[in-house]
Design a protein around this motif. Structure first.
Motif, PDB file in Angstrom:
ATOM      1  N   UNK A 451     -29.216 -15.082  19.428  1.00 35.80           N
ATOM      2  CA  UNK A 451     -29.740 -16.423  19.154  1.00 35.80           C
ATOM      3  C   UNK A 451     -28.609 -17.404  18.867  1.00 35.80           C
ATOM      4  N   UNK A 452     -27.635 -16.968  18.080  1.00 37.55           N
ATOM      5  CA  UNK A 452     -26.505 -17.856  17.770  1.00 37.55           C
ATOM      6  C   UNK A 452     -25.739 -18.187  19.047  1.00 37.55           C
ATOM      7  N   UNK A 453     -25.603 -17.184  19.912  1.00 38.00           N
ATOM      8  CA  UNK A 453     -24.895 -17.382  21.175  1.00 38.00           C
ATOM      9  C   UNK A 453     -25.632 -18.390  22.064  1.00 38.00           C
ATOM     10  N   UNK A 454     -26.958 -18.306  22.033  1.00 41.45           N
ATOM     11  CA  UNK A 454     -27.741 -19.250  22.841  1.00 41.45           C
ATOM     12  C   UNK A 454     -27.483 -20.683  22.398  1.00 41.45           C
ATOM     13  N   UNK A 455     -27.366 -20.889  21.089  1.00 40.14           N
ATOM     14  CA  UNK A 455     -27.133 -22.238  20.560  1.00 40.14           C
ATOM     15  C   UNK A 455     -25.711 -22.707  20.900  1.00 40.14           C
ATOM     16  N   UNK A 456     -24.759 -21.801  20.715  1.00 38.23           N
ATOM     17  CA  UNK A 456     -23.355 -22.168  20.901  1.00 38.23           C
ATOM     18  C   UNK A 456     -22.943 -22.228  22.371  1.00 38.23           C
ATOM     19  N   UNK A 457     -23.638 -21.444  23.213  1.00 37.51           N
ATOM     20  CA  UNK A 457     -23.230 -21.346  24.609  1.00 37.51           C
ATOM     21  C   UNK A 457     -22.060 -20.388  24.784  1.00 37.51           C
ATOM     22  N   UNK A 458     -21.623 -19.791  23.718  1.00 36.64           N
ATOM     23  CA  UNK A 458     -20.559 -18.772  23.771  1.00 36.64           C
ATOM     24  C   UNK A 458     -20.870 -17.742  22.697  1.00 36.64           C
TER      25      UNK A 458
END
Ligand code: SF4
Lengths: 473, 197
Positions: A451-458
């Motif tokens: 989920x954090x990756x989805x927000x950050x894009x990385x």
């Protein structure tokens, strides 16, 4: 001498033992799905055999099922044929089936436990390697091949040689944002993808005891990625509380009798394991894979390793090949790897707690513009529960796609696939070349990291988001 | 499983080594949902060539494959054995088989016979010269016979007993029916059931 948990369950299922021969083991629960069962049923037919115990057999559809437009005919003829064959076989032989559209449909390893069919001290098999999931209940559960599926259908037994046992002891308190997924990825990185070969793993220690049932399933699920056929966790109050009042859990006096038996299923103090690994849970961190097997992982804070740093020539060669396939350079910080797809789902991390964990991170935030995020519940029941809790809204409002239950992008047998060169952060269990679609690149992560990756894009963890406060808060 | 005692038939000489399971049955055939109907997939790529030995009219109806060394390497797919059987082969002769393929073949009743490479070549020569020549594979005597050839082969006693009696794993376990029923009789009532009783 005392016995281990695995030995106790094994001994309780021996139908016949003879010197120099494998034990004939009784199977308590046989789970079926559309991919590995057709030839088994065909074999029964050719030999005029029946299913010995329909009351210990259950089937569902998962690998080929679409996660969109499930009321329309399935476009791919092969997928359709496999599903239709399963339906015909179950009808012909009288096997209970939960097909697409049924409220109990879902990934086979999510369905068994949620129905309360997976119980401590049982033997569970399925023509699928991730059957190890069910070991979280103190069951002896392992994947089998199609010939063995036929064997179990016809005889409710399997001739098997007894494996050795390995203890994986995890003590200490897991730090914030470190989940069962991070723990098991760290275990596999430590012992290697062949480290568990020939063993039944038993996860134990204070860090394991504190885990919920769903987290325990995540751990046991990935035992196969360490090369072990099975992983187990001794049943305790957490297990009993999970099972109580499930549709197929024992009732009334039988419940009492069952619990009394289940309580005996602990490794004796004086039992000896054939091997032992100890891990300090408090030293763990969010973990991601950088390579093309689940053992090629590192803490999120690390850099992509330099293949030259591996002493073992075959590990070095594997790392070189992996970096080439993954399009990564040695020394690149893992946190700087950008992804275009995020997948939350599978029998590893597609249960309600996983969806809650991902939703908690996403609530009030948005999926990065150039990222597509798929959330695929592990079963219809999980989906209904998520809707009741409003999680589907959290996902769709953040810009993620909320899909129907199934295996989906875990193996891309249905239309949910990565395009060549696309990169995903995935909560599934295999980052093999092409697993999620030809040429696709997979980083295995926990639901929180996904989920954090989805927000950050990385690649990133929830801690990396604190700078980006949720909007509207 | 069909019992195998003695088989006599015409043969196909396959002078290639390291024939892997992908060549025996290509991966796209694995999507099939039955155990039969794989005969058209057998050696599919090679059969596109009209000169390939299997395509020769004089080889029609042959039931013994005389192959080069290291037959059946590669993936563990049982489909390779089914494809050979579906096509009509009862026995495969080679100087060396891949382990998993050999295990699969014996489980399914396809007799894989290991002979010394010169003997294999002698058999190939014989059937190349005379397509009508027959080869006898005698499991009772553990011997392969053809014109000018009488060669003993080895097979472990357990596999031999199973093949001679046509016993697959399931038939063997079904002989334990009494023990299974006795075990079932003492299973606790609290064990889970998928169906209402
Ligand atoms: S979710 Fe993935 S690992 Fe689990 S059963 Fe489906 S395909 Fe296999």
């Amino acid at each position: 001498m005392g016995r281990t948990l695995a030995e106790k369950v094994w001994d309780d299922h021996v139908v016949r033992r003879a010197e120099g021969e494998p034990d004939l083991l009784y199977i308590d629960l046989h789970l079926l799905h559309e991919v590995t069962s057709p030839q088994a049923f065909d074999g029964l037919r050719q030999n005029g055999r029946r299913v010995r115990r329909l009351d210990l057999t259950i089937a569902t559809e998962d690998h080929n099922t679409p996660t969109l437009d499930i009321d329309k005919p399935i476009a791919d003829p092969v997928s359709r044929a496999q599903l239709e064959t399963l339906r015909k076989n179950c009808a012909d032989f009288g096997v209970r089936l939960h097909p697409l559209g049924d409220v109990e449909q879902g990934v086979v390893h999510v369905v068994g436990p949620q129905l309360g069919l997976t119980q401590p001290g049982t033997t569970v098999v399925c023509g699928d390697s991730h059957t190890s999931t069910h070991g979280a209940f103190g069951a002896l559960a392992f994947g089998i091949g199609t010939s063995q599926v036929e064997h179990v259908l016809a005889t409710q037994t399997l001739p098997l040689a007894r494996p050795r046992t390995m203890a994986i002891t995890v003590e200490g308190e897991l730090p914030a944002d470190v989940t069962a997924k991070d723990l098991i990825l760290a275990v596999i990185a430590k012992i290697g993808t062949g480290g568990g070969q020939g063993y039944i793993l038993e996860y134990r220690g204070s860090a394991i005891e504190k885990l919920s049932m769903e987290s325990r399933m995540t751990i046991c699920n990935m035992s196969i990625e360490a090369g072990a056929r099975a992983g187990m966790i001794a049943p305790d109050e957490t297990t009993f509380a999970y099972l109580k009042d499930r549709p197929h859990a024992p009732q009334g006096p039988e419940w009492e009798e069952a619990v009394a038996y289940w309580k005996t299923l602990r490794t004796d103090d004086d039992a000896v394991f054939d091997a032992e690994v100890v891990i300090d849970g408090s030293a763990l961190a969010p973990f991601v894979t950088w390579g093309t097997n689940p053992g090629q992982g590192a803490p999120l804070s690390a850099d992509v390793p330099d293949p030259a740093s591996f002493d073992d020539p075959s590990a070095r060669f594997a790392a070189e090949k992996a970096l080439e396939y993954m399009g990564l350079a040695a020394g690149q910080p893992l946190r700087e790897i950008s992804v275009d797809t995020v997948f939350v789902g599978s029998c590893t991390n597609g249960r309600i707690e996983d969806l809650r964990a991902a939703a908690d991170v996403l609530r009030g935030r948005a999926v990065a513009d150039d990222v597509r995020m798929l959330v695929v519940p592990g079963s219809v029941r999980v989906a209904l529960q998520a809707v009741e809790e409003g999680l589907d809204k959290v996902f769709t409002e953040a810009g993620a796609e909320w899909r129907h239950a199934g295996c989906s992008m875990c193996l891309g047998m249905n239309p949910d696939q990565l395009a060549p060169g696309e990169r995903s952060a995935s909560t599934s269990n295999r980052n093999f070349e092409g697993r999620q679609g030809k040429g696709g690149r997979t980083h295995l992560v926990s639901p929180k990291v996904a989920a954090a990756t989805a927000v950050l894009g990385r690649l990133g963890s929830p801690a990396d988001l604190s700078a980006t406060a949720p909007s509207g808060v | 499983m069909e019992a195998f005692t003695v088989h006599t038939g015409r043969a196909v000489p396959l002078r290639r080594s390291n024939v892997d399971t992908d060549q025996i049955i290509p991966a796209h055939w694995l999507k099939k949902v039955t155990r039969d109907g794989f005969e058209d997939g057998l050696f599919e790529a090679w059969r596109k060539d009209p000169e390939f030995v299997l395509n020769k009219p004089e080889r029609a109806g042959a039931s013994v494959l005389v192959a080069g060394p290291d037959f059946g390497t590669g993936s563990s797919r049982e489909h390779a054995v089914w494809a050979l059987q579906n096509y009509g082969f009862k026995a495969v002769i080679s100087s060396r088989f891949a382990d998993i393929f050999r295990g699969n073949s014996l489980k399914n009743g396809l007799l894989t016979v290991v002979l010394d490479q010169p003997v294999v070549e002698a058999l190939q020569e014989l059937v190349e010269k005379d397509p009508q020549a027959e080869i006898t594979v005698d499991l009772q005597e553990r011997q392969v016979r053809a014109e000018g050839v009488a060669a003993a082969f080895e097979l472990d006693e357990n596999s031999r007993w199973r093949l001679l009696n046509g016993l697959d794993d399931i038939s063997i376990t079904l002989r334990e029916d009494e023990s299974i029923a006795a075990y079932e009789a003492r299973r606790p009532a609290f064990k889970p059931r998928t169906l209402p009783v």
